[in-house]
Design an enzyme around this catalytic site. Structure first.
Site, PDB file in Angstrom:
ATOM      1  N   CYS A 147     -10.517 -81.490  -6.943  1.00 45.42           N
ATOM      2  CA  CYS A 147      -9.592 -82.572  -6.595  1.00 45.42           C
ATOM      3  C   CYS A 147     -10.065 -83.381  -5.386  1.00 45.42           C
ATOM      4  CB  CYS A 147      -8.186 -82.037  -6.353  1.00 45.42           C
ATOM      5  SG  CYS A 147      -8.084 -80.839  -5.022  1.00 45.42           S
TER       6      CYS A 147
ATOM      7  N   HIS B  99       6.489-107.297  -5.023  1.00 45.99           N
ATOM      8  CA  HIS B  99       6.868-108.574  -4.419  1.00 45.99           C
ATOM      9  C   HIS B  99       5.821-109.646  -4.623  1.00 45.99           C
ATOM     10  CE1 HIS B  99       9.972-106.591  -1.575  1.00 45.99           C
ATOM     11  NE2 HIS B  99      10.478-106.923  -2.715  1.00 45.99           N
TER      12      HIS B  99
END
Lengths: 95, 609
Positions: free
Chosen positions: B535, B199
């Site tokens: 990770c 947007h």
């Protein structure tokens, strides 16, 4: 409780613009509405909540099950059907 | 200094000007209400004001909705229909009962009201982002934008806006900000994240404001430019940005003088490994940045940590070779019943399709329970949720929950034509490993009649509990791969609760104790011939990446925004030096000392403190 199944024909399915239309339509009627993916009973969304409707992740061609209670139940179901079934509506710019 | 950074073009045109860094919470503010809402009939707790004069959550929502409606009306009157529609939808979000309930629930439990609203926004946004449709998922940004607006109204913070025409730089620009700031103050926009269909980009295009999104590394470059001593002697003394909304590039300079014609040709390490982004918003931006290696050619796999389908594009654009950790909690949290197999399968399929056969994706089973409580698997209250029934332990209470998720993953992999890879959280013992293997076998056996049978499912164990690191060699013989979750591993190893502010300084995964456990995991995996990745957050930190590769880690799974930084850091060092760094780190007195060593190796100023 009156209930209908709609095949979502709109190109923009249940993205922001149609979801906003549904929420405003529900607000304008004296009724409580629940929308769910036809194949997924656990996904029911409150028709007053735009975020719940968006989270359903409905795509064009999906079937949704819409239930309504209250004085305007039949009218609101008709109105929602008109919003979602229409496959001629242009999606415009922002989804 | 100047740095040229490639991103994606989001709004055409060329603009240059002083940089203005937007931070979460900045922006124009709505007026506070003068009287309470007489129609309010909700919970008594949330109707209480935290402080005299502070609006309640519901009042703040009403004010936010009114402000957004007003903006929408003005935009529609100006013929900006798309923008009016976006803000109109935001106004509905501002009065959404689901958002109100989520915020009030937290406020009633004692959370400060502004934080309650922000958290509720995050929870609802995550649910939308998990819906699997990338167009809808982008609306998560609107929910966060609205929640931030409501929270600011609650806490009555001061507004902050540029004082002169500037180039706005941000991680991600809230859609409504461009609608509120006078167009004359905004010369251009450059964001670290975001997409051309977001947007904010629509608002920029509508106003003819050049905009580049996905300029990975721009925030770091701006930091460096702000500290550039040379700039202090220049006339403007302020970082200057050039936004090229046609080419999709941004140039960051320490001062206006340095942004002379040709300054854009200055190339930094990031740019050498940066893929050339597409120049139109529709360009998928498929690119091959080349493998990540050390200066002397040692190969390191760089993959991404993702949480929603919407992260996938960002990860690929940044050059991720796959996904080392696809967190699935968003699908399970904030619901009264578990997500269906079909709904999960759809979400997983979309992500697997986006990454394709050449970029493997490891999907982690729901890591819920403990502090991430869920109504449908709740057990007796626990005194120590972090040490409680969470992660894979929940399978002993509710086997079906995990069978459904495993079947959904297997089915999705078959649909996408890829090999399924699954990570199991909170593995602490061999019995836990056996549990996962049994679940996998049962799920595969019961998958039979629903279409194509997927290839064998590879199973990985999260190494986030010290016991798992200590028996990594035994685990590696039963599992296909290991993945070290350094965030939790650090808290368990140093016995310091991650959420305890008093112990925040201990949450550094570069502490030698944690590094020694990483080394054990590396050796255990190597002994069984299994790959081992990291990770946790520290993998995305340049210092951390250097130490981990030196310890023998060959795969780093990081936030998409960190991929460029890690790639650049590794490209500047030899493996031999990294091994020496790792050896020294294992015997260092503390994490700070390890960071100082790594910083020296990278040739950057030592971190303070």
């Amino acid at each position: 409780m009156p209930e209908i199944v709609i095949v979502v024909g709109r190109p923009d399915a249940l993205h922001a613009r149609p979801a906003a239309l549904v929420v405003r339509t529900v607000a304008a009627h004296d009724a409580e509405v629940r929308v769910a993916c036809a194949d997924d009973r656990e996904s029911e969304a409150d028709g007053r909540s735009i975020t719940a409707l968006l989270a359903l992740g409905v795509s064009r061609g999906d079937r949704v099950r819409v239930r309504a209670t209250g004085r305007d139940a039949a009218a609101v179901l008709d109105a929602i059907r008109a919003i979602l079934e229409d496959d001629r509506s242009s999606p415009g710019g922002a989804p | 200094m100047t740095a040229r950074i490639a991103g994606q073009a989001a709004a055409r045109g060329l603009a240059s000007g002083p940089a203005w860094r937007h931070r979460r919470g900045d922006g124009v503010l709505d007026a506070l209400p003068s009287a309470p809402d007489p129609t309010r009939t909700g919970s008594a707790e949330a109707a209480i004001r935290e402080r005299p004069g502070q609006p309640t959550i519901v009042e703040a929502m009403r004010v936010a909705a009114a402000g957004l409606d007003d903006l929408a009306t003005r935009l529609a009157a100006a013929g900006r229909d798309d923008e009016a529609a976006i803000l109109g939808a935001q106004a509905l979000i501002a009065t959404d009962p689901a958002l109100r309930d989520a915020a009030e629930r937290r406020a009633a439990a004692g959370t400060d009201h502004a934080a309650a609203v922000r958290q509720a926004g995050g929870e609802i946004a995550a649910r939308i982002e998990a819906s699997g449709d990338s167009l809808v998922a982008a609306r998560g940004a609107d929910v966060r934008d609205v929640a931030e607006r409501i929270a600011r109204i609650v806490e009555g913070g001061t507004a902050r806006a540029p004082e002169r025409p500037s180039i706005l730089v941000a991680d991600d620009l809230p859609p409504s900000l461009l609608a509120e700031l006078p167009a004359s103050l905004v010369l251009g926009v450059a964001t670290e994240a975001g997409s051309p269909t977001a947007h904010a980009a629509i608002f920029a295009r509508g106003r003819g404001i050049p905009m580049v999104v996905g300029a990975t590394g721009i925030l770091a470059a701006l930091e460096v430019a702000s500290r550039d001593v040379g700039a202090a002697f220049a006339v403007s003394g302020h970082p200057w940005i050039l936004v090229d909304g046609d080419a999709g590039t941004v140039v960051v300079a320490a001062s206006e003088e340095e942004l002379a014609p040709g300054a854009g040709a200055a190339v930094d390490a990031r740019d050498e490994t940066r893929p050339t982004a597409g120049t139109t918003p529709d360009d998928g931006g498929e690119m091959s940045p080349g493998p990540c290696t050390t200066a002397d050619g040692h190969r390191v796999r760089l993959v991404a940590n993702i949480e929603h389908a919407a992260d996938a594009d960002r990860a690929i654009a940044a050059g991720a070779e796959g996904v080392g950790l696809f967190r699935t909690e968003a699908l399970f949290l904030g619901r009264s019943s578990p997500p269906s197999e079909r709904a999960q399968r759809e979400v997983y399929r979309r992500v697997l399709e986006v990454f394709g056969r050449d970029r493997p994706v490891a999907i982690r089973l729901a890591d819920i329970g403990g502090d991430k409580a869920v109504a449908y698997v709740a057990g007796p209250a626990e005194a120590n949720p972090f040490l409680g029934v969470r992660g894979i332990r929940l399978a002993r209470r509710d086997r079906r929950l995990f069978l459904v998720q495993l079947r959904a993953i297997a089915g999705a992999a078959a649909d996408a034509g890829v090999e399924p890879r699954v990570l199991a959280p909170m593995i602490a013992t061999l019995a836990d490993a056996e549990l996962v293997l049994g679940l996998r076998d049962e799920a595969m056996a019961t998958l039979g009649g629903t279409g194509a049978v997927p290839p064998r499912m590879r199973l990985g164990a999260m190494i986030e509990v010290p016991s798992a690191a200590l028996i990594a060699d035994l685990l590696a013989r039963r599992m296909d791969f290991l993945s070290i979750g350094t965030n939790d591993l650090t808290q368990y190893t140093l016995a310091a609760d991650r959420g305890n502010a008093a112990l925040a300084a201990m949450q550094d995964a570069l502490h030698p104790a944690v590094l020694r456990l990483v080394r054990l995991a590396v050796e255990g995996a190597a002994g069984a011939g299994r790959p081992v990745a990291v990770c946790g957050e520290v993998a995305g930190d340049p210092d951390g990446a250097l130490v981990l590769v030196g310890l023998g880690i060959d795969e780093l799974s990081v936030e998409p925004g960190s991929i460029g930084v890690v790639r650049a850091a590794l490209a500047g060092v030899d493996l031999g030096d990294l091994r020496a760094l790792a050896e020294a780190a294992l015997c260092a007195p503390d994490a700070a000392a390890v960071r100082a060593m790594a910083a020296d190796l990278r040739g950057v100023p030592r971190p303070a403190g």
